[in-house]
Structures are given as structure tokens and as C-alpha cells.
Write a protein that holds these residues in place. Structure first.
Motif, PDB file in Angstrom:
ATOM      1  N   ALA A 208       7.336  12.040  19.828  1.00  0.00           N
ATOM      2  CA  ALA A 208       6.860  12.336  18.470  1.00  0.00           C
ATOM      3  C   ALA A 208       7.289  11.286  17.447  1.00  0.00           C
ATOM      4  O   ALA A 208       7.757  11.617  16.355  1.00  0.00           O
ATOM      5  CB  ALA A 208       7.330  13.727  18.054  1.00  0.00           C
ATOM      6  N   ARG A 209       7.102  10.023  17.772  1.00  0.00           N
ATOM      7  CA  ARG A 209       7.418   8.964  16.825  1.00  0.00           C
ATOM      8  C   ARG A 209       6.516   9.096  15.602  1.00  0.00           C
ATOM      9  O   ARG A 209       5.305   9.315  15.721  1.00  0.00           O
ATOM     10  CB  ARG A 209       7.216   7.596  17.480  1.00  0.00           C
ATOM     11  N   GLY A 210       7.105   8.995  14.429  1.00  0.00           N
ATOM     12  CA  GLY A 210       6.347   9.187  13.201  1.00  0.00           C
ATOM     13  C   GLY A 210       6.404  10.610  12.680  1.00  0.00           C
ATOM     14  O   GLY A 210       6.043  10.866  11.526  1.00  0.00           O
ATOM     15  N   HIS A 211       6.861  11.531  13.526  1.00  0.00           N
ATOM     16  CA  HIS A 211       7.002  12.935  13.127  1.00  0.00           C
ATOM     17  C   HIS A 211       8.476  13.356  13.117  1.00  0.00           C
ATOM     18  O   HIS A 211       8.851  14.303  12.429  1.00  0.00           O
ATOM     19  CB  HIS A 211       6.218  13.837  14.073  1.00  0.00           C
ATOM     20  N   ILE A 212       9.287  12.674  13.933  1.00  0.00           N
ATOM     21  CA  ILE A 212      10.742  12.856  13.961  1.00  0.00           C
ATOM     22  C   ILE A 212      11.351  11.480  13.721  1.00  0.00           C
ATOM     23  O   ILE A 212      10.912  10.484  14.299  1.00  0.00           O
ATOM     24  CB  ILE A 212      11.202  13.434  15.316  1.00  0.00           C
ATOM     25  N   ASP A 213      12.365  11.406  12.870  1.00  0.00           N
ATOM     26  CA  ASP A 213      12.920  10.095  12.506  1.00  0.00           C
ATOM     27  C   ASP A 213      13.941   9.571  13.494  1.00  0.00           C
ATOM     28  O   ASP A 213      14.014   8.365  13.733  1.00  0.00           O
ATOM     29  CB  ASP A 213      13.551  10.182  11.105  1.00  0.00           C
ATOM     30  N   VAL A 214      14.762  10.460  14.066  1.00  0.00           N
ATOM     31  CA  VAL A 214      15.785  10.015  15.006  1.00  0.00           C
ATOM     32  C   VAL A 214      16.133  11.160  15.945  1.00  0.00           C
ATOM     33  O   VAL A 214      16.155  12.329  15.536  1.00  0.00           O
ATOM     34  CB  VAL A 214      17.051   9.511  14.265  1.00  0.00           C
ATOM     35  N   LEU A 215      16.372  10.841  17.215  1.00  0.00           N
ATOM     36  CA  LEU A 215      16.784  11.824  18.204  1.00  0.00           C
ATOM     37  C   LEU A 215      18.260  11.623  18.543  1.00  0.00           C
ATOM     38  O   LEU A 215      18.728  10.485  18.687  1.00  0.00           O
ATOM     39  CB  LEU A 215      15.973  11.677  19.495  1.00  0.00           C
ATOM     40  N   VAL A 216      18.981  12.736  18.717  1.00  0.00           N
ATOM     41  CA  VAL A 216      20.380  12.683  19.123  1.00  0.00           C
ATOM     42  C   VAL A 216      20.555  13.593  20.332  1.00  0.00           C
ATOM     43  O   VAL A 216      20.470  14.817  20.204  1.00  0.00           O
ATOM     44  CB  VAL A 216      21.325  13.130  17.986  1.00  0.00           C
ATOM     45  N   PRO A 217      20.769  13.043  21.520  1.00  0.00           N
ATOM     46  CA  PRO A 217      21.034  13.879  22.692  1.00  0.00           C
ATOM     47  C   PRO A 217      22.519  14.173  22.822  1.00  0.00           C
ATOM     48  O   PRO A 217      23.360  13.296  22.615  1.00  0.00           O
ATOM     49  CB  PRO A 217      20.552  13.004  23.854  1.00  0.00           C
ATOM     50  N   ARG A 218      22.872  15.416  23.170  1.00  0.00           N
ATOM     51  CA  ARG A 218      24.266  15.788  23.434  1.00  0.00           C
ATOM     52  C   ARG A 218      24.306  16.582  24.722  1.00  0.00           C
ATOM     53  O   ARG A 218      23.661  17.622  24.842  1.00  0.00           O
ATOM     54  CB  ARG A 218      24.858  16.623  22.290  1.00  0.00           C
ATOM     55  N   GLY A 219      25.042  16.058  25.696  1.00  0.00           N
ATOM     56  CA  GLY A 219      25.134  16.732  26.983  1.00  0.00           C
ATOM     57  C   GLY A 219      25.710  15.796  28.013  1.00  0.00           C
ATOM     58  O   GLY A 219      26.429  14.850  27.695  1.00  0.00           O
ATOM     59  N   GLY A 220      25.373  16.045  29.265  1.00  0.00           N
ATOM     60  CA  GLY A 220      25.849  15.204  30.345  1.00  0.00           C
ATOM     61  C   GLY A 220      25.178  13.847  30.343  1.00  0.00           C
ATOM     62  O   GLY A 220      24.183  13.613  29.656  1.00  0.00           O
ATOM     63  N   ALA A 221      25.730  12.952  31.169  1.00  0.00           N
ATOM     64  CA  ALA A 221      25.216  11.583  31.221  1.00  0.00           C
ATOM     65  C   ALA A 221      23.743  11.548  31.615  1.00  0.00           C
ATOM     66  O   ALA A 221      22.969  10.729  31.115  1.00  0.00           O
ATOM     67  CB  ALA A 221      26.051  10.765  32.200  1.00  0.00           C
ATOM     68  N   GLY A 222      23.328  12.450  32.513  1.00  0.00           N
ATOM     69  CA  GLY A 222      21.930  12.469  32.948  1.00  0.00           C
ATOM     70  C   GLY A 222      20.979  12.769  31.810  1.00  0.00           C
ATOM     71  O   GLY A 222      19.949  12.099  31.644  1.00  0.00           O
ATOM     72  N   LEU A 223      21.304  13.783  31.007  1.00  0.00           N
ATOM     73  CA  LEU A 223      20.470  14.137  29.862  1.00  0.00           C
ATOM     74  C   LEU A 223      20.411  12.980  28.870  1.00  0.00           C
ATOM     75  O   LEU A 223      19.332  12.587  28.413  1.00  0.00           O
ATOM     76  CB  LEU A 223      21.018  15.384  29.178  1.00  0.00           C
ATOM     77  N   ILE A 224      21.576  12.437  28.533  1.00  0.00           N
ATOM     78  CA  ILE A 224      21.631  11.380  27.527  1.00  0.00           C
ATOM     79  C   ILE A 224      20.809  10.173  27.958  1.00  0.00           C
ATOM     80  O   ILE A 224      20.000   9.640  27.196  1.00  0.00           O
ATOM     81  CB  ILE A 224      23.096  10.990  27.250  1.00  0.00           C
ATOM     82  N   GLN A 225      20.984   9.733  29.200  1.00  0.00           N
ATOM     83  CA  GLN A 225      20.275   8.552  29.666  1.00  0.00           C
ATOM     84  C   GLN A 225      18.776   8.798  29.792  1.00  0.00           C
ATOM     85  O   GLN A 225      17.969   7.895  29.564  1.00  0.00           O
ATOM     86  CB  GLN A 225      20.856   8.076  31.001  1.00  0.00           C
ATOM     87  N   ALA A 226      18.376  10.018  30.150  1.00  0.00           N
ATOM     88  CA  ALA A 226      16.946  10.332  30.215  1.00  0.00           C
ATOM     89  C   ALA A 226      16.306  10.181  28.844  1.00  0.00           C
ATOM     90  O   ALA A 226      15.206   9.637  28.712  1.00  0.00           O
ATOM     91  CB  ALA A 226      16.742  11.755  30.744  1.00  0.00           C
TER      92      ALA A 226
END
Length: 438
Positions: A208-226
Motif C-alpha cells: 500500500a505505498r502511497g496509502h501508508i507512509d511507513v511500516l514497522v514490523p515487530r516480532g521474530g527475525a522471520g517476520l521482520i525480514q519478510a
């Protein structure tokens, strides 16, 4: 975890994507209205949310008990279960955190710098909200409260994807927050969730580029890297913590043992828990038996390199659970009662090993040698470096931020625990009296 192939446009349901983009646009509109609220109005809103969360703590705790039961039946690890727990005590603590955020200085409108040009044009760089945040997190219901409070105080909106493990807890929490927003005259689109779309909601957020300005993932390494690999929306990378404690040859053993135990065992499932113990060879034979005994008594399994293994094995500790470390151990964030142990021949070797295997979160040195501490703090490339203190202090609450959006392990746009200031950007405003450029 978000499957890598779910971001492909052929897999993403167009209707889900449309709805998530619409939620982002609604959040952006609500945020533009929130930008007009002054600090007093935002603080009144936050205190109302805190009161309602405390009043509804039993309801939230009951929803959490259901999620906890489901998680136990599915075999969730002890560390993740600890993160998932959101009982009445923790809900009330989260409400107190919201109240604390209300007491913090409002960064919005702060003048960063300014000047007046020779022609009289006055320039000011001021702090402004970033806009619409997207949070993708798992089994961490406290994040729902922390992020909502920080976003509202800093003038931002947020879309949440909290994961199925905490689905009922997050629903109960969000219902209270949105109800309070309405009652206080604010648009509930300011804090909304895409959980109803399941994993597809997270995939849509990444697109959703243009609809959300920035994403912040919080969780395990797999989630973050995905999220980092697949998102078209700018990402602030957070949190995997392969945290090291280096015990220098000039360490005070009386300080070192409590620090190591606190960092490893106080809460094993958090990103600032210590995962590796690195010991200088000059003190290894004296120190490792003491550390191994203390860790064994706390139920910690030790994964030791050959030199550390030999020292510990010969020390006669009856209850020690000692294993030979594998190459994979040095890059593993255990989030469990496990700890890698390594002996090094010098401070520089410790620094080289840590920088090679660190996730850039927090690293610690225990030493009474000021020059060693200076060398360590300057050469270690991590968001936080602690000297003679536990890694568990790397936390927005501990740093005085009230709460945290997450702990950034990258170098742009923020690094370390992210509080209100890190949730703003800047804009330049020029005040003229009719000037035109020659």
C-alpha cells in the motif's frame, strides 16, 4: 509470519488490497484533522483512553486468557507465551504507560532550527507527524496500546496487524480505544486494524505505498525480514536481538554475575535479553565456573565453544546442561533459557566476533578499565551499547519514553528505542512579506 509469496500481485486479493488502501486513506484524513489538535486536547484523549483501558481490564484479560489457552495448545514457546500474556495487571500497567505518554513533551511543532535570510524571509524547520504508520506484529498485545498512545500523542494515525495469536486480545483492546476516540470527538480511523483480513491484510499493507507512509514490523527475525524484503512501503527495521555480554579481563566478577543473570533470565522472550556470553581468556578459568554455576542454577542451557566447554566441564558443576556450540549458535536469537558461551584472547577479538554476529540491537561490556570501555563503545556497531549494566535497559519505558514504537536496528530514520520524537519528521516553513527571487 508473513509468507514471502503472499506479496505477489497474483496472490493478493484485489478486494482486500482495495479495502486496506481505503483504510489507509481514511487514516490519513483522520490524521490531517488530528494535526489541528493541541497538546492539551491530545493529552485529554490519552488520559481518557487510559481510564477506559483500566476499567475494561477484566474484559481484555478474559479475551487474553482465551488466546493464551489456544497458544498453549498449539505448543507456543515459553518466551512467546510471556509476550502474549496481557492479564489485568499488565493491562493496568499499559494504561499507566499511556498516562505517562500524556505527561511527556509534545514534539509536534518544536523548532529544530531556523534563520532569517538577508531579504527578510524567515525560515523555520519544525517537527511534524510522519502521517500513517503501519504496524505488523505478533503475539504482543501490549504493542496495540503502546503504539496507539505514541501515535496519537505525536499526531499520527496507525493501521495494525496484530497476528492471529493475539486476535481476541487485540479486538477487545482496540474496541475500547476506538470507543474512546468516538466519545472524545476523534475519528476511530486513527487507530484501526486489518486483522479481519488475516495474513492477506499484512500483504496488502506491504503493497500500500502511497496509502501508508511507513511500516514497522515487530516480532521474530522471520517476520521482520519478510517485511523488509517484500514491502513497497518504506520500512523501519526493528528488534531481533542477538545480544552479547563481553566480560573483560578487568571485569568486576561481583558486578558481572548479577548483570548476566538479569540480562538472560528476567524475561527470556524479549529482544533485549542476552543470548551470548563472551569472556576474555585471562579471566576465563576463574570466571566461567562462577557464571556457569549461576546460570545452571537458573536453568540456563549453555552452548559453549571448545575452550569454554573444557573449562566448564572440568569445574564439577553437577546441574549444568552443557552442549558443544555449533556455527549456527553464534547467529541464533534463542528467546529461551539458552546461552552461547565463547572465550576470546583479546578485547579486539571480542569486538570482531560481536560485530560479525550482532543484529545491531544491544551489546554490553563488563569492565573496570575505562580505556577498554571506550574502545568497545566506539567500535561496536549497534543501536545501544551498555557498560556495566544489563541489556534489559534497552527499552522505551526504561529510557523515559513512556512506551516505544519499537527498537530500530537500522541507521535511518531512527536508531534504538523509538519514542515520540522518532515518530516525527520535519518540514520547512518560510514566512515572507512579499519577497520574490531575483
Amino acid at each position: 509470519m508473513v509468507a514471502n509469496d503472499q506479496r505477489d500481485s497474483a496472490v493478493l486479493d484485489p478486494e482486500v488490497f482495495r479495502q486496506v488502501c481505503a483504510m489507509g486513506d481514511a487514516a490519513a484524513h483522520a490524521q490531517s484533522v488530528l494535526a489541528l489538535a493541541n497538546t492539551e486536547q491530545k493529552n485529554t484523549l490519552l488520559n481518557a483512553i487510559a481510564d477506559e483501558l483500566e476499567s475494561g481490564s477484566k474484559t481484555i484479560a478474559e479475551a487474553n486468557a482465551f488466546d493464551m489457552s489456544e497458544a498453549r495448545q498449539s505448543g507456543m514457546s515459553v518466551g512467546k507465551l510471556d509476550r502474549l500474556l496481557f492479564d489485568e495487571e499488565r493491562v493496568k500497567a499499559a494504561a499507566d504507560g499511556v498516562r505517562h505518554v500524556a505527561t511527556l513533551p509534545d514534539p509536534v511543532g518544536q523548532v529544530v532550527r531556523g534563520s532569517t535570510l538577508p531579504n527578510g524571509l524567515r525560515l523555520s524547520e519544525v517537527r511534524v507527524p510522519i502521517g500513517v504508520f503501519g504496524m505488523i506484529y505478533e503475539a504482543r498485545p501490549n504493542v496495540t496500546v503502546d503504539v496507539a498512545s505514541l501515535c496519537l500523542k505525536s499526531g499520527n494515525a496507525v493501521l495494525l496487524r496484530g497476528g492471529h495469536e493475539a486476535q481476541h486480545t487485540n479486538e477487545a483492546t482496540l474496541a475500547i480505544i476506538q470507543k474512546t476516540l468516538r466519545e472524545q470527538g476523534f475519528d476511530p480511523a486513527l487507530v484501526a486494524s486489518v486483522d479481519k483480513f488475516g495474513r492477506m491484510g499484512a500483504t496488502a499493507m506491504m503493497e500500500a505505498r502511497g496509502h501508508i507512509d511507513v511500516l514497522v514490523p515487530r516480532g521474530g527475525a522471520g517476520l521482520i525480514q519478510a517485511v523488509v524484503r517484500n514491502s513497497k512501503v518504506p520500512v523501519i527495521e526493528t528488534g531481533a536481538g542477538n545480544v552479547h555480554i563481553y566480560v573483560d579481563k578487568a571485569a568486576d566478577f561481583a558486578k558481572a554475575i548479577p548483570i548476566i543473570l538479569n540480562a538472560k533470565t528476567q524475561r527470556v522472550g524479549v529482544c533485549n535479553a542476552a543470548e551470548k556470553l563472551i569472556v576474555h581468556r585471562d579471566v576465563a578459568k576463574d570466571f566461567l565456573p562462577l557464571a556457569a554455576k549461576a546460570l545452571a542454577d537458573a536453568g540456563v542451557e549453555l552452548h559453549a565453544d571448545d575452550e569454554a566447554y573444557a573449562i566448564i566441564a572440568q569445574s564439577g558443576i553437577d546441574n549444568v546442561n552443557l552442549l558443544h556450540a555449533t556455527p549456527e549458535d553464534w547467529d541464533t536469537e534463542y528467546l529461551a533459557l539458552k546461552m552461547g558461551v565463547k572465550v576470546v584472547g583479546s578485547l579486539d577479538k571480542a569486538i570482531e566476533h560481536i560485530n560479525l554476529h550482532s543484529t545491531g540491537h544491544t551489546e554490553c561490556i563488563i569492565s573496570e578499565d575505562y580505556s577498554a570501555i571506550e574502545r568497545f563503545t566506539k567500535r561496536i556497531d549497534s543501536a545501544v551499547v551498555m557498560a556495566n549494566a544489563s541489556s534489559r535497559f534497552t527499552d522505551g519505558g526504561m529510557f523515559g519514553f513512556g512506551a516505544e514504537l519499537g527498537i530500530s536496528t537500522q541507521k535511518l530514520h531512527a536508531r534504538g528505542p523509538m519514542g515520540l520524537t522518532e515518530m516525527t519528521t520535519t518540514k520547512w516553513i518560510g514566512y515572507g512579506t512579499g519577497q520574490v527571487r531575483a
